[in-house]
Write a protein that holds these residues in place. Structure first.
Motif, PDB file in Angstrom:
ATOM      1  N   HIS A  68      -8.700  12.267 -12.378  1.00 14.25           N
ATOM      2  CA  HIS A  68      -8.330  10.724 -12.569  1.00 14.25           C
ATOM      3  C   HIS A  68      -6.865  10.471 -11.780  1.00 14.25           C
ATOM      4  N   GLY A  69      -6.967   9.201 -11.072  1.00 11.85           N
ATOM      5  CA  GLY A  69      -5.522   8.976 -10.380  1.00 11.85           C
ATOM      6  C   GLY A  69      -4.862   9.699  -9.427  1.00 11.85           C
ATOM      7  N   ARG A  70      -5.735  10.688  -8.871  1.00  9.97           N
ATOM      8  CA  ARG A  70      -4.982  11.570  -7.575  1.00  9.97           C
ATOM      9  C   ARG A  70      -5.078  10.735  -6.425  1.00  9.97           C
ATOM     10  N   THR A  71      -4.294  11.290  -5.553  1.00  8.72           N
ATOM     11  CA  THR A  71      -4.264  10.943  -4.295  1.00  8.72           C
ATOM     12  C   THR A  71      -5.206  11.383  -3.437  1.00  8.72           C
TER      13      THR A  71
ATOM     14  N   ARG B 255      19.908  10.445   6.602  1.00  8.94           N
ATOM     15  CA  ARG B 255      20.656   9.183   7.245  1.00  8.94           C
ATOM     16  C   ARG B 255      19.713   7.914   7.493  1.00  8.94           C
ATOM     17  N   ALA B 256      18.382   8.670   7.763  1.00  7.34           N
ATOM     18  CA  ALA B 256      17.342   7.595   7.738  1.00  7.34           C
ATOM     19  C   ALA B 256      16.108   8.144   7.030  1.00  7.34           C
ATOM     20  N   ILE B 257      15.481   6.930   6.303  1.00  9.86           N
ATOM     21  CA  ILE B 257      14.314   7.487   5.522  1.00  9.86           C
ATOM     22  C   ILE B 257      13.113   6.421   5.959  1.00  9.86           C
ATOM     23  N   VAL B 258      12.097   6.999   6.188  1.00  7.21           N
ATOM     24  CA  VAL B 258      10.986   6.227   6.559  1.00  7.21           C
ATOM     25  C   VAL B 258       9.749   6.516   5.081  1.00  7.21           C
ATOM     26  N   VAL B 259       9.402   5.400   4.767  1.00  7.63           N
ATOM     27  CA  VAL B 259       8.385   5.315   3.773  1.00  7.63           C
ATOM     28  C   VAL B 259       7.057   4.709   4.070  1.00  7.63           C
ATOM     29  N   VAL B 260       6.105   5.678   3.977  1.00  6.31           N
ATOM     30  CA  VAL B 260       4.703   5.051   4.597  1.00  6.31           C
ATOM     31  C   VAL B 260       3.711   5.158   3.581  1.00  6.31           C
ATOM     32  N   ALA B 261       2.923   4.035   3.822  1.00  5.31           N
ATOM     33  CA  ALA B 261       1.695   4.045   2.761  1.00  5.31           C
ATOM     34  C   ALA B 261       1.779   4.466   1.447  1.00  5.31           C
ATOM     35  N   SER B 262       2.762   3.862   0.693  1.00  6.75           N
ATOM     36  CA  SER B 262       3.102   4.101  -0.646  1.00  6.75           C
ATOM     37  C   SER B 262       4.012   2.707  -1.221  1.00  6.75           C
ATOM     38  N   ASP B 263       3.679   2.289  -2.238  1.00  3.06           N
ATOM     39  CA  ASP B 263       4.523   1.443  -3.077  1.00  3.06           C
ATOM     40  C   ASP B 263       5.348   2.550  -4.163  1.00  3.06           C
ATOM     41  N   THR B 264       6.375   2.998  -3.800  1.00  2.00           N
ATOM     42  CA  THR B 264       7.390   4.022  -4.221  1.00  2.00           C
ATOM     43  C   THR B 264       7.549   3.591  -5.795  1.00  2.00           C
TER      44      THR B 264
ATOM     45  N   VAL C 128      16.606  13.030   8.607  1.00  2.00           N
ATOM     46  CA  VAL C 128      15.623  12.036   8.497  1.00  2.00           C
ATOM     47  C   VAL C 128      14.337  12.451   7.717  1.00  2.00           C
ATOM     48  N   ALA C 129      14.168  11.842   6.640  1.00  2.10           N
ATOM     49  CA  ALA C 129      13.274  11.908   5.642  1.00  2.10           C
ATOM     50  C   ALA C 129      11.968  10.984   5.772  1.00  2.10           C
ATOM     51  N   ILE C 130      10.766  11.579   5.875  1.00  7.73           N
ATOM     52  CA  ILE C 130       9.454  10.874   5.898  1.00  7.73           C
ATOM     53  C   ILE C 130       8.739  11.008   4.821  1.00  7.73           C
ATOM     54  N   LEU C 131       8.547   9.973   4.227  1.00  5.97           N
ATOM     55  CA  LEU C 131       7.949  10.260   2.713  1.00  5.97           C
ATOM     56  C   LEU C 131       6.483   9.152   2.674  1.00  5.97           C
ATOM     57  N   PHE C 132       5.358   9.829   2.611  1.00  4.49           N
ATOM     58  CA  PHE C 132       4.205   9.270   2.746  1.00  4.49           C
ATOM     59  C   PHE C 132       3.235   9.379   1.747  1.00  4.49           C
ATOM     60  N   GLY C 133       2.286   8.360   1.594  1.00  2.00           N
ATOM     61  CA  GLY C 133       1.552   8.200   0.433  1.00  2.00           C
ATOM     62  C   GLY C 133      -0.075   8.163   0.954  1.00  2.00           C
ATOM     63  N   ASP C 134      -0.984   7.715   0.488  1.00  2.00           N
ATOM     64  CA  ASP C 134      -2.251   7.564   1.046  1.00  2.00           C
ATOM     65  C   ASP C 134      -2.997   5.963   1.037  1.00  2.00           C
ATOM     66  N   GLY C 135      -2.001   5.315   0.715  1.00  3.51           N
ATOM     67  CA  GLY C 135      -2.274   3.732   0.768  1.00  3.51           C
ATOM     68  C   GLY C 135      -3.239   3.380  -0.132  1.00  3.51           C
ATOM     69  N   HIS C 136      -3.480   4.213  -1.432  1.00  2.00           N
ATOM     70  CA  HIS C 136      -4.327   4.086  -2.437  1.00  2.00           C
ATOM     71  C   HIS C 136      -5.911   3.637  -1.918  1.00  2.00           C
ATOM     72  N   GLY C 137      -6.299   4.666  -0.905  1.00  2.00           N
ATOM     73  CA  GLY C 137      -7.587   4.609  -0.529  1.00  2.00           C
ATOM     74  C   GLY C 137      -7.765   3.758   0.833  1.00  2.00           C
ATOM     75  N   SER C 138      -6.730   3.050   1.363  1.00  2.00           N
ATOM     76  CA  SER C 138      -7.092   2.143   2.472  1.00  2.00           C
ATOM     77  C   SER C 138      -6.747   3.023   3.959  1.00  2.00           C
ATOM     78  N   GLU C 139      -6.253   4.164   3.798  1.00  2.00           N
ATOM     79  CA  GLU C 139      -5.887   5.041   5.038  1.00  2.00           C
ATOM     80  C   GLU C 139      -6.545   6.122   5.117  1.00  2.00           C
ATOM     81  N   ASP C 140      -6.882   6.480   6.693  1.00  2.00           N
ATOM     82  CA  ASP C 140      -7.457   7.541   6.907  1.00  2.00           C
ATOM     83  C   ASP C 140      -6.460   8.642   6.910  1.00  2.00           C
ATOM     84  N   ILE C 141      -6.329   9.467   5.837  1.00  2.00           N
ATOM     85  CA  ILE C 141      -5.343  10.467   5.333  1.00  2.00           C
ATOM     86  C   ILE C 141      -5.226  11.476   6.420  1.00  2.00           C
ATOM     87  N   ASN C 142      -6.088  11.923   7.045  1.00  2.00           N
ATOM     88  CA  ASN C 142      -5.891  13.069   8.168  1.00  2.00           C
ATOM     89  C   ASN C 142      -5.201  12.295   9.154  1.00  2.00           C
TER      90      ASN C 142
END
Length: 325
Positions: free
Chosen positions: A47-50, A69-78, A146-160
């Motif tokens: 339940h609730g996993r990415t 010094r730079a942060i990139v947040v992708v496919a996530s409402d943190t 540089v930090a690159i933080l990424f989620g799965d877009g809650h099912g909207s993205e091709d995760i691979n």
């Protein structure tokens, strides 16, 4: 317990199991023994996993966000997905001057900072936007980590595709990655091999541990067993209902985003006749014919520490196309 055993034993792929996102490592360890034995072939959905698979290498540490010094947040409402990480990002930006790029279709909490560069895109387009970032002005000469933080877009993205794009970006700008798992102990469940992503459609028996499945109880279910700490309308037709402990009554351990094990000390003492989840799993195992016998949770932890890794582990499932929770 006997009614539960009769309803789920020998079902194979006709049995579905919905797991809670906050099961402990110890519970996952015992449940894996059941999956490898009498419940082999069962379909499992956490339940609730990415849609994120287990990391292929050690991720960056959460505390390293402070020095980025730079942060990139992708496919996530943190703010909603990983609140602790969200606070770290805001601290790095507002207190330490980090530059922030957000790649997400909608407005987010991080937009409150006036220096946030928000790249909006249509659902499914995150990977394409990430591939353009290596030449972005903020990443050409970031002046430090540089930090690159990424989620799965809650099912909207091709995760691979998205994971590949983030990996390429990290290599080009000298960054480090951190996958943003939403589930409380998603990393631990992945390591234990129980963080299933199976469809429960078509199962005839369902054991729902914690909240009911996100997609609802399949119409094909003829036997329903619920193991939950809350009464819910979905359990009105259940053949078996087992009381479960709350988070505040649990002991055991979780594995956080970066793979570090954190131990729980319950602030509320368990009151009889309620029993700890590992005890219920142990009794279920015995009733199903599995020789499980522990005198306490520390005995489970000792065996977990002594268990050698699988020399030929099953490959990490590859999720093709948009993920659907």
């Amino acid at each position: 317990m006997l009614a539960l055993v009769d309803g789920i034993k020998g079902k194979g792929s006709k049995l579905g199991v919905s797991l809670p996102q906050d099961l402990t490592n110890e519970e996952a360890f015992l449940f894996k023994r059941l999956l490898d034995g009498p419940l082999k072939g069962a379909k499992v959905k956490m339940h609730g996993r990415t849609a994120l698979p287990a990391p292929a290498s050690d991720p960056m540490r959460i505390k390293d966000i402070d020095d980025a010094r730079a942060i990139v947040v992708v496919a996530s409402d943190t703010e909603m997905d990983v609140p602790i990480v969200n606070l770290r990002i805001k601290k790095a930006v507002s207190k330490r001057g980090a530059k922030l790029i957000v790649v997400y279709p909608e407005g987010v909490d991080l937009d409150r900072h006036p220096g946030t560069v928000h790249i909006r895109h249509k659902a499914g387009g995150a990977a394409a936007e990430v591939r353009k970032l290596a030449s972005h002005e903020l990443l050409k000469n970031p002046g430090g980590p540089v930090a690159i933080l990424f989620g799965d877009g809650h099912g909207s993205e091709d995760i691979n595709d998205l994971a590949s794009a983030c990996g390429d970006l990290a290599e080009k700008v000298g960054g480090k990655e951190l996958a943003l798992y939403r589930g409380t102990n998603e990393r631990g469940a992945l390591a234990a091999g129980v963080a299933g992503w199976d469809s429960l459609d078509g199962v005839e028996a369902l054991l729902s541990w914690g909240p009911p499945p996100t997609a609802g109880i399949p119409s094909s279910v003829k036997f329903l067993a619920a193991w939950d700490h809350l009464p819910r309308p979905e359990w009105d037709g259940a053949a078996v209902v087992l009381p479960a402990t709350t988070f505040a009554e649990q002991q055991g351990s979780y594995t956080n985003l970066e793979g570090r094990v954190q131990f729980l000390r319950p602030p509320i003492a368990l009151k009889q006749p309620l029993r700890e989840s590992w005890e219920v799993l142990q009794d279920l195992g015995v009733a199903l014919g599995v020789g499980i016998k522990y005198v306490g949770i520390s005995a489970i932890q000792r065996e977990m520490a002594l268990t050698p890794p699988d020399p030929e582990p099953a490959p990490t499932p590859v999720l093709i196309g948009p993920a659907r929770p």
